[in-house]
Enzyme design. Structure first.
Site, PDB file in Angstrom:
ATOM      1  N   LYS A   1      58.137  -2.023  23.816  1.00 53.00           N
ATOM      2  CA  LYS A   1      57.449  -2.528  22.626  1.00 53.00           C
ATOM      3  C   LYS A   1      58.371  -3.225  21.608  1.00 53.00           C
ATOM      4  CE  LYS A   1      53.646   0.758  22.967  1.00 53.00           C
ATOM      5  NZ  LYS A   1      53.995   1.620  24.054  1.00 53.00           N
TER       6      LYS A   1
ATOM      7  N   ASP B   1      44.363  -5.331  32.207  1.00 56.65           N
ATOM      8  CA  ASP B   1      44.306  -3.878  32.320  1.00 56.65           C
ATOM      9  C   ASP B   1      42.979  -3.462  31.685  1.00 56.65           C
ATOM     10  OD1 ASP B   1      44.448  -1.201  31.863  1.00 56.65           O
ATOM     11  OD2 ASP B   1      46.368  -1.230  30.825  1.00 56.65           O
TER      12      ASP B   1
ATOM     13  N   ASP C   1      43.312   0.198  38.495  1.00 59.30           N
ATOM     14  CA  ASP C   1      42.507  -0.177  37.321  1.00 59.30           C
ATOM     15  C   ASP C   1      42.947  -1.515  36.735  1.00 59.30           C
ATOM     16  OD1 ASP C   1      45.002   0.677  36.473  1.00 59.30           O
ATOM     17  OD2 ASP C   1      44.244   1.506  34.591  1.00 59.30           O
TER      18      ASP C   1
HETATM   19  P1  GTP Z   1      44.304   6.739  30.323  1.00 62.75           P
HETATM   20  O1  GTP Z   1      44.031   8.203  30.339  1.00 62.75           O
HETATM   21  O2  GTP Z   1      43.237   5.980  29.572  1.00 62.75           O
HETATM   22  O3  GTP Z   1      45.691   6.356  29.901  1.00 62.75           O
HETATM   23  O4  GTP Z   1      44.147   6.203  31.820  1.00 62.75           O
HETATM   24  P2  GTP Z   1      44.855   6.669  33.181  1.00 62.75           P
HETATM   25  O5  GTP Z   1      45.903   7.699  32.967  1.00 62.75           O
HETATM   26  O6  GTP Z   1      43.768   6.957  34.153  1.00 62.75           O
HETATM   27  O7  GTP Z   1      45.461   5.305  33.640  1.00 62.75           O
HETATM   28  P3  GTP Z   1      46.891   4.653  33.494  1.00 62.75           P
HETATM   29  O8  GTP Z   1      46.630   3.262  33.015  1.00 62.75           O
HETATM   30  O9  GTP Z   1      47.813   5.497  32.740  1.00 62.75           O
HETATM   31  O10 GTP Z   1      47.319   4.668  35.011  1.00 62.75           O
HETATM   32  C1  GTP Z   1      47.437   3.510  35.819  1.00 62.75           C
HETATM   33  C2  GTP Z   1      46.781   3.764  37.178  1.00 62.75           C
HETATM   34  O11 GTP Z   1      47.357   4.910  37.791  1.00 62.75           O
HETATM   35  C3  GTP Z   1      45.274   4.022  37.100  1.00 62.75           C
HETATM   36  O12 GTP Z   1      44.642   3.345  38.158  1.00 62.75           O
HETATM   37  C4  GTP Z   1      45.160   5.529  37.248  1.00 62.75           C
HETATM   38  O13 GTP Z   1      43.962   5.891  37.931  1.00 62.75           O
HETATM   39  C5  GTP Z   1      46.370   5.869  38.092  1.00 62.75           C
HETATM   40  N1  GTP Z   1      46.900   7.188  37.763  1.00 62.75           N
HETATM   41  C6  GTP Z   1      47.390   7.619  36.568  1.00 62.75           C
HETATM   42  N2  GTP Z   1      47.792   8.899  36.671  1.00 62.75           N
HETATM   43  C7  GTP Z   1      47.549   9.278  37.960  1.00 62.75           C
HETATM   44  C8  GTP Z   1      47.726  10.489  38.693  1.00 62.75           C
HETATM   45  O14 GTP Z   1      48.198  11.516  38.188  1.00 62.75           O
HETATM   46  N3  GTP Z   1      47.371  10.487  39.999  1.00 62.75           N
HETATM   47  C9  GTP Z   1      46.833   9.386  40.595  1.00 62.75           C
HETATM   48  N4  GTP Z   1      46.500   9.460  41.877  1.00 62.75           N
HETATM   49  N5  GTP Z   1      46.638   8.234  39.940  1.00 62.75           N
HETATM   50  C10 GTP Z   1      46.992   8.176  38.641  1.00 62.75           C
END
Ligand code: GTP
Length: 343
Positions: free
Chosen positions: A157, A217, A106
């Protein structure tokens, strides 16, 4: 070398867009961001991908399949439950090469990865974290490094004045497979909060190296909209960006624009979109493929998602309009909060 793309998160901050889509599949100029990213990596010689999926996994698997359409090979690591960013990497272990790339799918960037890989090889690191510089470090985990790039600690932070640097984790890593023994299996593990601090404390060589260029992001609706502005302004050039018909005006194949409609650049009208009589689109208007604006609709600084029909809307500012929702980020005369106003 394989690239592991993390694409299974819930994307809660990008709701309602992510109610039916994994975040990396959000369309950017009529293609899922994930396809832009894979094409960018393919052009750098990476043609084997593992995609770690969970939330709406089927959307990714149906669209990308085995990758043949994109000229690459894709396998999927399907998670039984949400495992977090490090848990997802651990789960994909049997599919990975001895050295591999990891990318948060993402994150919007079109970084050249060769310098990062060379840095990794030269330092003998077990993990190299791509770093990007931000203006305001107080929102992020900032790194403190030695002169040669080894990471000493993350400072979460910090107030601007106390920040040891403005460099933060860009969500791009080079990893040696042996490092995965430090990640517990079968439970949720965050790479940022748990794994990296643990590796550094245990004396594992973790280095950081800058990644160049545009970085965003796209995790919130405001940033998703900002991304479209940046693309229209040419601040980031997508791998699949066609040349505009006239400066700042992109019109896709078979788009129909009524002679009394007005396009004010920069503006994107996707393939097969229809712009009705008296409509005004732009500046900063994106009308997705197959979308339809009925007569006298005006949009500026807004994204109308593909296949959406919009009518009777005038002068939408700072908004995303989709088939199932209308998210106005800063509606005129209303509270300045980001959020969904109406389903
Ligand atoms: P929020 O719920 O808005 O915080 O988003 P997110 O948890 O989908 O994204 P975050 O920015 O925390 O994660 C960064 C990247 O890792 C993103 O591309 C997510 O799709 C991926 N990601 C986060 N948690 C997982 C998980 O449990 N499994 C997988 N396969 N990807 C994950």
């Amino acid at each position: 070398m394989k690239a592991l793309l993390l694409a299974g998160g819930l994307g809660t901050r990008l709701r309602p867009l992510t109610e039916h889509l994994p975040k990396p599949m959000a369309p950017v100029m009529d293609r899922p961001w994930l396809e832009h990213l894979i094409e960018h990596l393919r052009r750098q010689g990476i043609d084997e991908f593992v995609i770690a999926v969970k939330h709406h996994a089927g959307v990714i698997e149906r669209r990308l399949g085995d990758g043949r359409r994109l000229g690459v090979r894709i396998t999927y690591s399907r998670e039984p439950g949400l495992l977090g960013t490090a848990g997802a990497i651990k789960h994909a272990e049997p599919l990975l090469s001895e050295r591999f790339l990891v990318l948060n799918a993402d994150i919007i960037h079109l970084t050249r990865l060769v310098p990062l890989l060379e840095f990794h090889r030269n330092t003998g690191a077990q993990v190299t974290i791509g770093l990007t510089e931000v203006d305001d470090p107080s929102q992020y985990g900032v790194v403190e490094q030695t002169w040669d790039g080894r990471i000493l600690r993350f400072v979460e932070k910090p107030p601007r004045a106390l920040a040891p640097s403005r460099r933060v984790n860009a969500g791009i890593y080079v990893m040696e497979k042996e490092v995965l023994r430090h990640i517990p299996a079968g439970r949720e593990v965050s790479i940022e909060r748990e794994t990296f601090p643990h590796l550094i404390q245990s004396g594992v060589p973790v280095y950081g190296a800058p990644v160049e260029g545009y970085w965003l992001d796209m995790g919130t609706l405001g940033r998703y909209l900002g991304l479209h502005r940046d693309v229209l302004d040419g601040r980031i050039r997508l791998p699949w960006m066609p040349t505009p018909k006239r400066p700042g005006i992109w019109i896709g194949e078979n788009a129909q624009i009524h002679p009394t409609a007005r396009l004010e650049p920069p503006v994107w009208v996707g393939a097969g979109a229809r712009i009705g009589a008296g409509c005004v689109v732009g500046p900063y208007g994106v009308v997705g493929a197959g979308a339809e604006l009925l007569s006298h609709t005006q949009i500026s600084n807004a994204v109308v998602l593909p296949r959406t029909q919009a009518s009777g809307i005038t002068a939408i500012g700072n908004a995303i309009v989709g088939p199932d929702f209308h998210a106005a980020l800063q509606p005129v005369g209303a509270a300045q909060n980001e959020g969904v106003l109406q389903h």
